[in-house]
Design a protein around this motif. Structure first.
Motif, PDB file in Angstrom:
ATOM      1  N   ILE A  41     -17.328  -5.141  24.700  1.00 11.99           N
ATOM      2  CA  ILE A  41     -16.315  -5.955  24.030  1.00 11.99           C
ATOM      3  C   ILE A  41     -16.754  -7.409  24.017  1.00 11.99           C
ATOM      4  CG2 ILE A  41     -13.920  -6.765  24.129  1.00 11.99           C
ATOM      5  CD1 ILE A  41     -13.190  -4.118  25.466  1.00 11.99           C
ATOM      6  N   ALA A  42     -16.718  -8.032  22.849  1.00 16.55           N
ATOM      7  CA  ALA A  42     -17.076  -9.438  22.703  1.00 16.55           C
ATOM      8  C   ALA A  42     -15.845 -10.332  22.651  1.00 16.55           C
ATOM      9  CB  ALA A  42     -17.909  -9.650  21.440  1.00 16.55           C
ATOM     10  N   VAL A  43     -14.798  -9.865  21.972  1.00 19.14           N
ATOM     11  CA  VAL A  43     -13.543 -10.627  21.871  1.00 19.14           C
ATOM     12  C   VAL A  43     -12.383  -9.658  22.069  1.00 19.14           C
ATOM     13  CG1 VAL A  43     -12.074 -12.109  20.454  1.00 19.14           C
ATOM     14  CG2 VAL A  43     -14.564 -12.245  20.211  1.00 19.14           C
ATOM     15  N   LYS A  44     -11.511  -9.977  23.007  1.00 18.11           N
ATOM     16  CA  LYS A  44     -10.290  -9.194  23.188  1.00 18.11           C
ATOM     17  C   LYS A  44      -9.234  -9.744  22.230  1.00 18.11           C
ATOM     18  CE  LYS A  44     -11.116  -7.907  27.999  1.00 18.11           C
ATOM     19  NZ  LYS A  44     -10.589  -7.944  29.395  1.00 18.11           N
ATOM     20  N   ILE A  45      -8.848  -8.926  21.285  1.00 21.10           N
ATOM     21  CA  ILE A  45      -7.948  -9.380  20.222  1.00 21.10           C
ATOM     22  C   ILE A  45      -6.502  -9.421  20.721  1.00 21.10           C
ATOM     23  CG2 ILE A  45      -7.018  -8.835  17.941  1.00 21.10           C
ATOM     24  CD1 ILE A  45      -9.876  -9.961  17.987  1.00 21.10           C
ATOM     25  N   ARG A  46      -5.847 -10.551  20.434  1.00 22.60           N
ATOM     26  CA  ARG A  46      -4.418 -10.666  20.730  1.00 22.60           C
ATOM     27  C   ARG A  46      -3.581 -10.166  19.562  1.00 22.60           C
ATOM     28  NH1 ARG A  46      -2.135 -13.418  24.616  1.00 22.60           N
ATOM     29  NH2 ARG A  46      -0.469 -14.146  23.222  1.00 22.60           N
ATOM     30  N   GLN A  47      -4.027 -10.493  18.345  1.00 20.66           N
ATOM     31  CA  GLN A  47      -3.277 -10.027  17.169  1.00 20.66           C
ATOM     32  C   GLN A  47      -4.168 -10.089  15.936  1.00 20.66           C
ATOM     33  OE1 GLN A  47       0.522 -11.878  16.717  1.00 20.66           O
ATOM     34  NE2 GLN A  47       0.976 -10.890  14.768  1.00 20.66           N
ATOM     35  N   GLY A  48      -4.113  -9.051  15.117  1.00 17.69           N
ATOM     36  CA  GLY A  48      -4.841  -9.045  13.861  1.00 17.69           C
ATOM     37  C   GLY A  48      -3.963  -9.566  12.735  1.00 17.69           C
ATOM     38  N   SER A 103     -21.059 -20.087  30.679  1.00 22.44           N
ATOM     39  CA  SER A 103     -20.600 -18.701  30.566  1.00 22.44           C
ATOM     40  C   SER A 103     -19.360 -18.416  31.404  1.00 22.44           C
ATOM     41  CB  SER A 103     -21.718 -17.737  30.977  1.00 22.44           C
ATOM     42  OG  SER A 103     -21.973 -17.837  32.371  1.00 22.44           O
ATOM     43  N   THR A 104     -18.895 -19.414  32.164  1.00 29.90           N
ATOM     44  CA  THR A 104     -17.721 -19.203  33.011  1.00 29.90           C
ATOM     45  C   THR A 104     -16.433 -19.536  32.263  1.00 29.90           C
ATOM     46  OG1 THR A 104     -17.764 -21.473  33.887  1.00 29.90           O
ATOM     47  CG2 THR A 104     -19.041 -19.806  35.070  1.00 29.90           C
ATOM     48  N   ASN A 105     -15.374 -18.874  32.662  1.00 26.67           N
ATOM     49  CA  ASN A 105     -14.038 -19.235  32.185  1.00 26.67           C
ATOM     50  C   ASN A 105     -13.563 -20.414  33.029  1.00 26.67           C
ATOM     51  OD1 ASN A 105     -11.354 -19.493  31.500  1.00 26.67           O
ATOM     52  ND2 ASN A 105     -10.820 -17.350  31.847  1.00 26.67           N
ATOM     53  N   PRO A 106     -13.321 -21.588  32.436  1.00 27.33           N
ATOM     54  CA  PRO A 106     -12.977 -22.755  33.245  1.00 27.33           C
ATOM     55  C   PRO A 106     -11.628 -22.675  33.927  1.00 27.33           C
ATOM     56  CG  PRO A 106     -12.768 -23.250  30.905  1.00 27.33           C
ATOM     57  CD  PRO A 106     -13.394 -21.901  31.000  1.00 27.33           C
ATOM     58  N   ILE A 107     -10.772 -21.759  33.481  1.00 26.35           N
ATOM     59  CA  ILE A 107      -9.440 -21.608  34.081  1.00 26.35           C
ATOM     60  C   ILE A 107      -9.381 -20.272  34.814  1.00 26.35           C
ATOM     61  CG2 ILE A 107      -6.970 -21.473  33.670  1.00 26.35           C
ATOM     62  CD1 ILE A 107      -7.313 -23.130  31.206  1.00 26.35           C
ATOM     63  N   ARG A 108      -8.959 -20.298  36.068  1.00 25.15           N
ATOM     64  CA  ARG A 108      -8.842 -19.070  36.853  1.00 25.15           C
ATOM     65  C   ARG A 108      -7.444 -18.940  37.423  1.00 25.15           C
ATOM     66  NH1 ARG A 108     -14.116 -17.690  38.635  1.00 25.15           N
ATOM     67  NH2 ARG A 108     -15.489 -18.184  36.886  1.00 25.15           N
ATOM     68  N   SER A 152     -17.615 -13.527  26.155  1.00 21.79           N
ATOM     69  CA  SER A 152     -19.006 -13.943  26.292  1.00 21.79           C
ATOM     70  C   SER A 152     -19.257 -15.198  25.463  1.00 21.79           C
ATOM     71  CB  SER A 152     -19.949 -12.818  25.853  1.00 21.79           C
ATOM     72  OG  SER A 152     -19.607 -12.356  24.559  1.00 21.79           O
ATOM     73  N   THR A 153     -20.435 -15.763  25.648  1.00 20.98           N
ATOM     74  CA  THR A 153     -20.821 -16.961  24.899  1.00 20.98           C
ATOM     75  C   THR A 153     -21.441 -16.568  23.568  1.00 20.98           C
ATOM     76  OG1 THR A 153     -23.036 -17.019  25.873  1.00 20.98           O
ATOM     77  CG2 THR A 153     -21.276 -18.159  27.067  1.00 20.98           C
ATOM     78  N   SER A 154     -21.677 -17.566  22.717  1.00 22.43           N
ATOM     79  CA  SER A 154     -22.269 -17.275  21.412  1.00 22.43           C
ATOM     80  C   SER A 154     -23.692 -16.747  21.552  1.00 22.43           C
ATOM     81  CB  SER A 154     -22.258 -18.532  20.535  1.00 22.43           C
ATOM     82  OG  SER A 154     -22.988 -19.583  21.144  1.00 22.43           O
ATOM     83  N   SER A 155     -24.456 -17.256  22.518  1.00 23.10           N
ATOM     84  CA  SER A 155     -25.822 -16.756  22.698  1.00 23.10           C
ATOM     85  C   SER A 155     -25.816 -15.302  23.143  1.00 23.10           C
ATOM     86  CB  SER A 155     -26.579 -17.622  23.715  1.00 23.10           C
ATOM     87  OG  SER A 155     -25.976 -17.557  24.992  1.00 23.10           O
ATOM     88  N   HIS A 184     -19.725 -23.500  20.788  1.00 24.93           N
ATOM     89  CA  HIS A 184     -18.782 -23.889  21.831  1.00 24.93           C
ATOM     90  C   HIS A 184     -17.765 -22.791  22.151  1.00 24.93           C
ATOM     91  CE1 HIS A 184     -16.720 -24.935  18.089  1.00 24.93           C
ATOM     92  NE2 HIS A 184     -15.571 -24.975  18.746  1.00 24.93           N
ATOM     93  N   VAL A 185     -18.043 -21.555  21.741  1.00 23.51           N
ATOM     94  CA  VAL A 185     -17.200 -20.437  22.167  1.00 23.51           C
ATOM     95  C   VAL A 185     -17.180 -20.395  23.698  1.00 23.51           C
ATOM     96  CG1 VAL A 185     -17.068 -17.929  22.300  1.00 23.51           C
ATOM     97  CG2 VAL A 185     -17.517 -19.021  20.110  1.00 23.51           C
TER      98      VAL A 185
END
Length: 549
Positions: free
Chosen positions: A539-546, A227-232, A527-530, A503-504
């Motif tokens: 918010i589940a996904v922050k959209i960059r562009q539609g 559940s962590t973001n591997p890049i900080r 967030s993760t898929s689970s 693998h989200v």
């Protein structure tokens, strides 16, 4: 009794579903599984308190306490809050929260006050014998320990209770802020040094994180790591526990799983590598401190894999600007002699390179500017960086990426870093300057999705996917009603997701698609898929562009 109680409560009353089972992890997990099931009417408990843990806290048996939390958490859905009965010492909050606890309740602030003890984030202090307060608060401001001790028992208990409650609330605020900025594990690490018993428990947790056994505890810790973001972005403080932080373990696991040696080399040759060059004693930024050494070695030995020695172990040079590797916050000597000269092959075995000849370089060299090969080598290194980042962070096969990057072009910044990358003249991505990650453009997302199209399994369906190191850029599938909004750039909200790849990865690129497999948008999941399968708010996904704009 569970079904009967839930049916009786109906929709008007929210019930707690306590998790019991003593010190037995399997019983705690079984209790959590049964208590989190839906009743015949479809009702569930609102909160799951973990019971029977006050004696463990009183006796400072913290390892058993955290083992119980992890065992119970393994079976509790992500959308159900976990409540720690009777946990009120601020010292325990950070690690408990880092392991998944959401709520606390306790009368500790009052009980300690009656015993003339004040709370601090690191422990408790007896008022008797104090000449000054070791910690300040609004409740104690303007008083001295001797003045408080001279008060009546009730007055003294009240002022100390107010102080203890204030310290408790402050630590909870500090924990919430640490969650927001991604440093809750760092705070837990700091607090672990407050008590030998707590430190022992923390070290047990990180041992379990590194081993990840097939158990209730291992399952929960794997979920925490995933559940962590591997890049900080920003600096990463160096400590003895550095390599055991969940997001760093996540990053190293992704590199071990998805990084592959180059299939072609700067001079146009193909085939396996001949050597491994490990750069030791070189501080970041490595594109400045070690470029001469790299170029000179590659001119002589073109089929060489270049690695950088760091306090986290050797890493591929292609990830040289990825945080935390390049942003470790410590003294200058943390870069000195990091490579084991006796058994260096052990350190690179996680990359599958242990059988190659190893060359260790500890001295910086200057580039021979007269060489006509410098531009070719720099272009090849840039291409390796793009391929490796897309394979590691977007789960795309390097072989496919080598094809699309064959005509790659890039623009560099004033600090000699890639800022825009194009494929066949189309701007596809930008390496982020703050953390070294990848920001896709709409065309870049479209290209990656074309390499691994289709739709993920709907939530609740039996998985038919075979294990695959490179399943492609993660896909989040949304309901038809949400498509007009998300396609025009609105964020994806929980409750409108019908399926997502397992693998989200929070913080890394994904595409958003319709149930027919049509591209709707691309963005960054939170967030993760689970978690997406359970949550119905936020918010589940922050959209960059539609793609409907």
């Amino acid at each position: 009794r569970v079904s009967e109680s839930l049916s009786e409560a109906g929709q008007e009353i929210l019930l707690n579903g306590p998790i019991q089972g003593g010190l037995y992890g399997d019983l705690r997990a079984r209790s959590a599984e049964l208590m989190s099931r839906e009743s015949e009417s479809g009702a569930t408990f609102a909160i799951h308190p973990i019971g029977g843990i006050v004696p463990l806290m009183e006796q400072q048996r913290y390892q058993e306490l955290f083992s119980i939390i992890l065992a119970a958490k393994s079976q509790i859905p992500p959308n159900k809050p976990i409540h720690m009965f009777g946990c009120g010492h601020p010292m325990l909050f950070p690690l408990s929260i880092a392991l998944g606890v959401d709520l606390f309740d306790s009368a500790a602030y009052a009980l300690f006050a009656r015993d003339d003890r004040i709370l601090t984030p690191e422990g408790t202090v007896k008022v008797q014998g104090l000449r000054e307060w070791p910690i300040t608060s609004e409740a104690l401001f303007g008083t001295s320990p001797s003045e408080v001790l001279s008060m009546s028992k009730d007055a003294r208990s009240e002022i100390l209770a107010r102080h203890n409650l204030e310290i408790t609330q402050t630590e909870l605020s500090r924990c919430r802020e640490a969650i927001r900025n991604g440093t809750i594990w760092k705070l837990a690490e700091i607090r672990s040094h407050a008590s030998p018993r707590l430190r022992e428990a923390f070290e047990w947790v990180i041992d379990q994180l590194e081993e990840l056994e097939e158990s209730e505890v291992g399952s929960s810790l794997l979920d925490i790591m995933a559940s962590t973001n591997p890049i900080r972005k920003g600096g990463e403080s160096v400590s003895d526990d550095l390599a055991s932080r969940p997001h760093i373990l996540h990053l190293m696991a992704l590199i071990s799983l998805r990084w592959r040696p180059p299939g072609s080399w700067w001079d146009g040759s193909t085939g396996p590598a001949d050597k491994v060059l490990i750069l030791d004693n070189f501080p970041p930024p490595w594109r400045e401190s070690s470029m001469g050494t790299i170029v000179n070695h590659l001119i002589e030995f073109p089929r060489t894999i270049v690695l950088i020695s760091t306090p986290l172990g050797p890493i591929p040079y292609s990830l040289e600007d990825v945080s935390p590797f390049c942003h470790l916050d410590g003294s200058d000597n943390i870069w000195d002699d990091q490579t084991d000269l006796i058994r260096p092959s052990d350190e690179i075995s996680y990359l599958g390179l242990e059988d190659l000849e190893i060359v260790i370089s500890k001295s910086s060299e200057t580039i021979d500017e007269s060489s006509s090969d410098i531009r070719k080598i720099r272009s090849w290194l840039d291409r390796c960086s793009v391929v490796d980042k897309l394979s590691v962070f977007c789960a795309t096969h390097p072989f496919k990426l080598c094809k699309i990057t064959d005509s790659m072009e890039s623009r560099r910044s004033n600090t000699d870093r890639m800022v825009n990358v194009s494929f066949d003249g189309v701007h596809a991505l930008s390496p982020r300057l703050k953390d070294g990650g990848i920001s896709l453009t709409a065309e870049g997302a479209r290209i990656l999705y074309s390499l691994n199209g289709g739709v993920p399994e709907p939530f609740g369906a039996a998985s038919t996917d075979e294990e695959n190191d490179f399943p492609g850029i993660p896909r989040v599938m949304i309901a038809e009603d949400a498509i007009p909004f998300v396609g025009n750039g609105r964020n994806v909200m929980h409750g409108y997701i019908t399926g997502a790849d397992s693998h989200v990865t929070p913080g890394q690129p994904c595409v958003v698609i319709s149930e027919k497999g049509e591209l709707v948008a691309h963005g960054v999941p939170t967030s993760t898929s689970s978690e997406m399968s359970c949550f119905n708010k936020g918010i589940a996904v922050k959209i960059r562009q539609g793609f409907l704009k």
